[in-house]
Design an enzyme around this catalytic site. Sequence first.
Site, PDB file in Angstrom:
ATOM      1  N   GLY A  81       0.813  -1.214   0.000  1.00  0.00           N
ATOM      2  CA  GLY A  81       0.000   0.000   0.000  1.00  0.00           C
ATOM      3  C   GLY A  81       0.846   1.263   0.000  1.00  0.00           C
ATOM      4  O   GLY A  81       1.961   1.279   0.529  1.00  0.00           O
ATOM      5  N   ARG A 145       1.070  -5.780  -4.883  1.00  0.00           N
ATOM      6  CA  ARG A 145       1.072  -6.637  -3.707  1.00  0.00           C
ATOM      7  C   ARG A 145       1.528  -8.078  -4.000  1.00  0.00           C
ATOM      8  O   ARG A 145       1.317  -8.966  -3.177  1.00  0.00           O
ATOM      9  CB  ARG A 145      -0.326  -6.677  -3.084  1.00  0.00           C
ATOM     10  CG  ARG A 145      -0.752  -5.375  -2.412  1.00  0.00           C
ATOM     11  CD  ARG A 145      -1.876  -5.597  -1.430  1.00  0.00           C
ATOM     12  NE  ARG A 145      -2.325  -4.364  -0.816  1.00  0.00           N
ATOM     13  CZ  ARG A 145      -1.766  -3.808   0.260  1.00  0.00           C
ATOM     14  NH1 ARG A 145      -0.736  -4.383   0.821  1.00  0.00           N
ATOM     15  NH2 ARG A 145      -2.250  -2.694   0.764  1.00  0.00           N
ATOM     16  N   ASP A 176       5.398  -8.019   5.492  1.00  0.00           N
ATOM     17  CA  ASP A 176       5.389  -9.136   4.536  1.00  0.00           C
ATOM     18  C   ASP A 176       6.459  -8.946   3.460  1.00  0.00           C
ATOM     19  O   ASP A 176       7.196  -9.874   3.130  1.00  0.00           O
ATOM     20  CB  ASP A 176       4.018  -9.250   3.848  1.00  0.00           C
ATOM     21  CG  ASP A 176       2.982  -9.907   4.755  1.00  0.00           C
ATOM     22  OD1 ASP A 176       3.386 -10.640   5.679  1.00  0.00           O
ATOM     23  OD2 ASP A 176       1.775  -9.663   4.548  1.00  0.00           O
ATOM     24  N   LYS A 202       8.210   0.454   5.428  1.00  0.00           N
ATOM     25  CA  LYS A 202       7.106   1.299   4.958  1.00  0.00           C
ATOM     26  C   LYS A 202       5.787   0.765   5.455  1.00  0.00           C
ATOM     27  O   LYS A 202       5.595  -0.440   5.472  1.00  0.00           O
ATOM     28  CB  LYS A 202       7.106   1.276   3.420  1.00  0.00           C
ATOM     29  CG  LYS A 202       5.933   1.904   2.780  1.00  0.00           C
ATOM     30  CD  LYS A 202       5.219   0.964   1.796  1.00  0.00           C
ATOM     31  CE  LYS A 202       4.452  -0.128   2.476  1.00  0.00           C
ATOM     32  NZ  LYS A 202       3.517  -0.861   1.621  1.00  0.00           N
ATOM     33  N   THR A 203       4.878   1.539   5.870  1.00  0.00           N
ATOM     34  CA  THR A 203       3.450   1.283   6.008  1.00  0.00           C
ATOM     35  C   THR A 203       2.828   2.334   6.910  1.00  0.00           C
ATOM     36  O   THR A 203       3.347   2.621   7.996  1.00  0.00           O
ATOM     37  CB  THR A 203       3.078  -0.126   6.539  1.00  0.00           C
ATOM     38  OG1 THR A 203       1.653  -0.177   6.686  1.00  0.00           O
ATOM     39  CG2 THR A 203       3.708  -0.507   7.865  1.00  0.00           C
ATOM     40  N   ASP A 205       0.345   1.865   8.499  1.00  0.00           N
ATOM     41  CA  ASP A 205      -0.246   1.150   9.642  1.00  0.00           C
ATOM     42  C   ASP A 205       0.619   1.234  10.902  1.00  0.00           C
ATOM     43  O   ASP A 205       0.139   0.998  12.003  1.00  0.00           O
ATOM     44  CB  ASP A 205      -0.459  -0.330   9.302  1.00  0.00           C
ATOM     45  CG  ASP A 205      -1.552  -0.522   8.262  1.00  0.00           C
ATOM     46  OD1 ASP A 205      -2.089   0.489   7.781  1.00  0.00           O
ATOM     47  OD2 ASP A 205      -1.867  -1.678   7.934  1.00  0.00           O
TER      48      ASP A 205
HETATM   49  P1  FBP Z   1       0.613  -1.933   3.607  1.00  0.00           P
HETATM   50  O1  FBP Z   1       0.645  -2.793   4.836  1.00  0.00           O
HETATM   51  O2  FBP Z   1       0.955  -2.654   2.375  1.00  0.00           O
HETATM   52  O3  FBP Z   1       1.438  -0.699   3.796  1.00  0.00           O
HETATM   53  O4  FBP Z   1      -0.876  -1.408   3.384  1.00  0.00           O
HETATM   54  C1  FBP Z   1      -1.629  -0.959   4.435  1.00  0.00           C
HETATM   55  C2  FBP Z   1      -3.028  -0.531   4.041  1.00  0.00           C
HETATM   56  O5  FBP Z   1      -3.054   0.844   3.747  1.00  0.00           O
HETATM   57  C3  FBP Z   1      -3.993  -0.895   5.154  1.00  0.00           C
HETATM   58  O6  FBP Z   1      -4.080   0.143   6.096  1.00  0.00           O
HETATM   59  C4  FBP Z   1      -5.268  -1.142   4.398  1.00  0.00           C
HETATM   60  O7  FBP Z   1      -6.099  -2.060   5.061  1.00  0.00           O
HETATM   61  C5  FBP Z   1      -4.775  -1.748   3.115  1.00  0.00           C
HETATM   62  O8  FBP Z   1      -3.493  -1.237   2.898  1.00  0.00           O
HETATM   63  C6  FBP Z   1      -5.671  -1.422   1.954  1.00  0.00           C
HETATM   64  O9  FBP Z   1      -5.222  -2.145   0.859  1.00  0.00           O
HETATM   65  P2  FBP Z   1      -5.553  -1.790  -0.635  1.00  0.00           P
HETATM   66  O10 FBP Z   1      -4.685  -0.640  -1.013  1.00  0.00           O
HETATM   67  O11 FBP Z   1      -5.163  -3.020  -1.379  1.00  0.00           O
HETATM   68  O12 FBP Z   1      -7.001  -1.452  -0.721  1.00  0.00           O
END
Ligand code: FBP
Length: 551
Positions: A81, A145, A176, A202-203, A205
């Site tokens: 993400g 992803r 991951d 990165k994230t 979250d």
């Molecule tokens: P990452 O862990 O890859 O950084 O993504 C986090 C996130 O933003 C979460 O907060 C959210 O649930 C998810 O990605 C949403 O995924 P998508 O972009 O596939 O809709």
Amino acid sequence: MSSVISPLQKARAAYAPKLPPALAKGANARAVEGKPTAAAGDVEKIRALFPENFGSPMVTFEAAPGKAQAAFNVGVILSGGQAPGGHNVIAGLFDGLKSLNKDCKLYGFLKGPDGLVKNEFMELTADVIGAYRNTGGFDMIGSGRTKLEKVEQFEAGRKNCEALGVKALVIIGGDDSNTNACLLAEYYKKTKAGIQVVGCPKTIDGDLKNEYIEASFGFDTACRVYSELIGNIGRDANSAKKYWHFIKLMGRSASHIALECALQTHPNAAIISEEVAAKKSTIGEIVDYLAGIVAARAAKGMNFGVALIPEGLVEFIPEVKALIAELNDLLAKEEAAFGKLADADAKIDFLKKRLSADKAQVYASLPRTIQLQLCLDRDPHGNVQVSQIETEKMLAEMVKAKLARMKAEGKYSGKFSTQTHFFGYEGRCAAPSNFDADYCYSLGYTAAALLGAGKTGYMSSVRNTVKSADQWIAGGIPITMMMNMERRHGEDKPVIRKALVELDGAPFRYFASQREKWAVETDYVYPGPIQYFGPSEVCDLCTETLKLEQR
Ligand code: FBP
């Protein structure tokens, strides 16, 4: 890219991100090695799975020139993400590589790990990078992803790197993706492919952190964007005094974002998933808790409020977690038959009939929209796409029903009107705050220094980030040091331990000490928008979480 650049973007392009002092004169700093390291858990299993890289020492850079560098080419991948600051990691990496040797070249693999496997790439020249400095988003090279975990993928990557003369890969991703970076580093070392692999945390979250990785980038900016909006909503609620706002906040699993936003804005309620799991709370108990706050405020004449709901909540409520696990198995087993059902009612019926009795009961107690959302497609890592589950609406509906029952019993006499919101994608591509602009640039530059020092299987680390950047410490942490074994899709797998909110940690404890006051009083804080220009006390902030953790 648009031909029109906003005035802010134009002014921001000139911002020179700060670097840790060890790298101020270039990435050719001296790498000082610490003692050999172990793993976060299951040490012997991790040692056996990563014989090549296990035990590597931690590295800290010192501002003294290391060895002169021959030019080498590097590939960079954005994985997962979007998170504010990704472009600055690439800019820092580029500038760091050029400081090692001006003939180093940087290639961006396109659309995430797939680009490496399918050989889709572009050269990242000074002009390309220049257009993206200090901007949000991952649109310079795109992200994806795809999981990099199979030997065929590693081999395809090796072949494509060889063709470009790429001797090192930098993978910018979450837990991951960095787990996969570690597998790739191990494989390339074992097969003597001559390709180093370094990761960057990165994230938004915020769940990729530990003693040595203080924060994942993007968390700061995303939380500031959400907190600005929550503050605005709080002020609207307090002005109109007629709505309860239920706000779902992104964060697939951990509740760091909800907690940080609560610390920044003082809402009337904030649910923290990790606490729900620890207390084994049921949905009914969460609804009772929220309805209790609504009633207490109504009794004081305040029929308005703000409640924060973490996106990942459903998977932390034990009864819903068990239901999701059974649904996952059922949907995988009955994929073909389920896929043929076009009608929503038929889908719900199909599942109700096949779920075990207790799970079917929980499933039946959920609003219809949630029943349907729980059977949407899983992501490539097998995760339920929690951003598509409207938990905020579910809770608003269920609290409303509870309040109606309380009214009938004479226990509540207020008015309850709701507005629901989901803040997630709004924050992921915001222009990085000064913290993220500096932190990301430093992470990228440090990654170049790690490559220059010949390291592989490391994560770029920048520490002491609550202090001003002139006190930041650049270094590298062996990824194996952060790993343990976890059960994934029915198998024990080596993974980087995900950092959930710790209930005995300072950020949660501070929140818990304040929440009763915030519930019944109106103590909203209005953080306002991120400031990029102006006095340091409004521009150079770090998160409340970091401040409390590092105090
Ligand atoms: P990452 O862990 O890859 O950084 O993504 C986090 C996130 O933003 C979460 O907060 C959210 O649930 C998810 O990605 C949403 O995924 P998508 O972009 O596939 O809709």
